[in-house]
Scaffold this active site. Structure first.
Site, mmCIF file in Angstrom:
data_model
loop_
_atom_site.group_PDB
_atom_site.id
_atom_site.type_symbol
_atom_site.label_atom_id
_atom_site.label_comp_id
_atom_site.label_asym_id
_atom_site.label_seq_id
_atom_site.Cartn_x
_atom_site.Cartn_y
_atom_site.Cartn_z
ATOM 1 N N PRO A 120 0.858 -1.623 -0.062
ATOM 2 C CA PRO A 120 -0.188 0.255 -0.032
ATOM 3 C C PRO A 120 0.422 1.086 -0.412
ATOM 4 O O PRO A 120 0.739 2.616 0.556
ATOM 5 C CB PRO A 120 -0.192 0.016 0.921
ATOM 6 C CG PRO A 120 -0.101 -0.857 2.200
ATOM 7 C CD PRO A 120 0.547 -2.084 0.928
ATOM 8 N N CYS A 121 1.513 0.993 -1.252
ATOM 9 C CA CYS A 121 2.235 2.969 -1.497
ATOM 10 C C CYS A 121 1.345 3.734 -1.700
ATOM 11 O O CYS A 121 2.125 5.149 -1.279
ATOM 12 C CB CYS A 121 3.304 3.112 -2.680
ATOM 13 S SG CYS A 121 1.701 2.419 -4.305
#
Length: 163
Positions: A120-121
């Protein structure tokens, strides 16, 4: 290498898998990918994305096989530790790596994350709380963050301040 393209609320995603797991998941607005829809891993990946976008899945459970440098892999591992609907800064990630001066390098590795959403950048923001770069575009990043916050609130995972 096998690929599957499928439609999401944010546009088409192309998933690429090798014999070890999912190698990449990227938004591709104009690319047609080969259809390996009979591949069980790719079908499982699509099903998990469908559940994520419906708000019924907060944690993906897929074998991952992203290719990157040792530093990129370490950053991506830290990104994977960010809980659903929560945010971290690039500085937070650098500190978690015991390398507080590596903020820019963390940003570069974050930008090269080939496993969008699963790693989850999009949950990484600037130190001042602003939305900063996202390979899929800031509009998608904003949508993802709002989606996760709304899902978390609906599930009672956290309370908004003042409630």
């Amino acid at each position: 290498m096998k690929q599957l393209q499928f439609v999401t609320p944010l546009g088409p995603l192309v998933v690429t898998a090798n014999t070890k797991g999912i190698e990449s998941i990227l938004f591709r607005d104009t690319t047609e990918a080969p259809d390996h829809s009979n591949d069980m891993l790719l079908q499982d990946c699509k099903a998990q994305f469908d559940a994520y976008f419906k708000g019924t899945l907060q944690q993906f459970d897929l074998p991952l096989a992203a290719i990157g440098t040792e530093f990129q892999q370490a950053v991506w591992q830290q990104l994977s530790q960010i809980p659903f609907a929560q945010l971290r800064s690039y500085s937070d990630i650098a500190h978690a790596l015991n390398n507080p001066k590596a903020v820019r390098a963390v940003g570069a590795a974050n930008g090269r994350n080939p496993l969008t959403i699963i790693v989850p950048c999009h949950r990484v923001i600037g130190a001042n709380g602003t939305l900063t770069g996202y390979a899929g575009g800031l509009e998608r990043k904003d949508w993802l963050l709002k989606h996760e916050q709304n899902t978390a609130q609906a599930l009672g995972l956290f309370q908004l301040e003042g409630n």
